[in-house]
Scaffold this active site. Sequence first.
Site, PDB file in Angstrom:
ATOM      1  N   GLY A  15      -3.589   2.446   2.338  1.00 24.08           N
ATOM      2  CA  GLY A  15      -4.257   3.519   3.060  1.00 24.08           C
ATOM      3  C   GLY A  15      -3.327   4.055   4.115  1.00 24.08           C
TER       4      GLY A  15
ATOM      5  CG  PHE B  92       6.332  -2.220   0.220  1.00 22.89           C
ATOM      6  CD1 PHE B  92       5.252  -1.443   0.579  1.00 22.89           C
ATOM      7  CD2 PHE B  92       7.361  -2.381   1.125  1.00 22.89           C
ATOM      8  CE1 PHE B  92       5.199  -0.817   1.818  1.00 22.89           C
ATOM      9  CE2 PHE B  92       7.322  -1.770   2.370  1.00 22.89           C
ATOM     10  CZ  PHE B  92       6.230  -0.994   2.710  1.00 22.89           C
TER      11      PHE B  92
ATOM     12  CB  CYS C   6       2.606   7.557   5.415  1.00 18.99           C
ATOM     13  SG  CYS C   6       3.102   7.840   7.127  1.00 18.99           S
TER      14      CYS C   6
ATOM     15  CB  VAL D 161       6.021  11.367  13.913  1.00 17.07           C
ATOM     16  CG1 VAL D 161       7.501  11.700  13.773  1.00 17.07           C
ATOM     17  CG2 VAL D 161       5.499  10.707  12.646  1.00 17.07           C
TER      18      VAL D 161
ATOM     19  CB  THR E 154       5.760  14.062   6.287  1.00 14.94           C
ATOM     20  OG1 THR E 154       6.194  12.861   6.940  1.00 14.94           O
ATOM     21  CG2 THR E 154       5.919  13.892   4.788  1.00 14.94           C
TER      22      THR E 154
ATOM     23  CG  PHE F  93      12.443   7.024   6.543  1.00 18.98           C
ATOM     24  CD1 PHE F  93      11.983   7.200   5.254  1.00 18.98           C
ATOM     25  CD2 PHE F  93      13.449   7.861   7.019  1.00 18.98           C
ATOM     26  CE1 PHE F  93      12.514   8.185   4.433  1.00 18.98           C
ATOM     27  CE2 PHE F  93      13.984   8.846   6.207  1.00 18.98           C
ATOM     28  CZ  PHE F  93      13.521   9.014   4.912  1.00 18.98           C
TER      29      PHE F  93
ATOM     30  CG  ASN G 194       6.296   7.312   2.403  1.00 18.29           C
ATOM     31  OD1 ASN G 194       6.924   6.349   2.829  1.00 18.29           O
ATOM     32  ND2 ASN G 194       5.725   8.193   3.200  1.00 18.29           N
TER      33      ASN G 194
END
Length: 454
Positions: A264, A256, A267, A11, A121, A156, A215
């Site tokens: 996996g 999705f 996140c 990140v 996060t 994100f 998420n």
Amino acid sequence: MDVSVFGTGYVGLIQAAALADVGHRVLCIDIDPNKIRQLQQAVPPISEPGLSELLEENIKSGRLLFSDQASDAVNHGELIFIAVGTPADEDGSADLSHVLAVTRQIADFMDSDRTLIIKSTVPVGTADKVAECAHQALARRGLKQLNVRVVSNPEFLKEGSALADCMRPDRIIIGTADPLARDQMSELYAPFCRNREKLMFMDNRSAELTKYAANAMLATRISFMNELANLTERLGADIEAVRKGIGSDPRIGYHFIYPGCGFGGSCFPKDLRALLHTAEQSGMPLRLLRSVTDVNDSQRHILFEKLTQQFSGGLAGKSIAIWGLAFKPNTDDMREAPSRYLMEALWREGARVHAYDPEAMSECRRLYGYRKDLNLCATRDDTLEDADALVICTEWKNFRVVDFALLANKLRARVIIDGRNLYNPEHLAAAGLLYRGIGLRHTVPSSLTQGPRA
């Protein structure tokens, strides 16, 4: 603007490179001097398309710098990003020790007001903890008059397309109640909002929860489709037809809803566990999300289960080719990857693995070392030598077009277990291959009506 970034992981490094590329002056800090030396040579510690080139360009321009001294970062940045890891504890909660340690470091070197931007996060309420931690550290120094503005700015990013996500974000979530911090964040992100306003301002706690909620929603869609795919196999239906049918509904869409062998990465699993822990601590357990994780935990073993169904005599002594080790394409990340669950199950049964991945070979070697039952191959076709069956774990583009006749000739049992539904079952049946996808109708070639050859 002068920006500092604590943490040069996935990140922090992506965010730093993107900010430098639009003209900000960015200094990245990491405690590992070897890592800093590599980054100064534009050698990233992660695999992400386009990152090396972006680092090299901005290092040469002088807009992107690296150091292992926290004091450098505090002196440099009017805005300071905290982008360090928040690994999961045994109970699933997020470990904030790194975030708070960096906060104390910043407060120890501050001599004027600073704005701290939490990019890691973190659970709901972390911004309050960071503010309290900073104020306590300043009080110990007798500097209560200094102001620390704390902003929640969750990421994100999708591994494999993180640079594009950062340069062309769908939205930029900003959690703050401070007017000056709001103005600073507007100026910082202005280059990313030229076509339309993407900044969404809210309170810190809402911003923190938004990351987990996003998420959790995506993970829910994946687990729903995986559970539905397992049902379609029992009913003799075809999940690809079902997927197209429901995806055409604009209220659902196609994102999705691809069935597979479980999610996996760094996140979804970690964030779901952290959100579940937060909910339980608040006295409001999330039963739906608990089911989402239960489905995924079960789905991780689906490839091994399908493989064992094809070898009634067991897998001991068998050689299994595996295509794809990373949890998704365009990354070398193997954290909680389906390939790991499969390989470890195969080894427990006494099978040997021939594996190939375009990016994750070094990571696999780092994780498992040199062992007799693991052969890391130079190409995907090399994995087929002396292999009984092939299992596909990752949907890399260079796995999509293959010579089915070659597979039928090489694989002793002519068995293919496809965790990503890359191929048309009828085409493989015509080539004499026994093909098992996720939620697809089984099409058995006439040459194998008595089962695969052992």
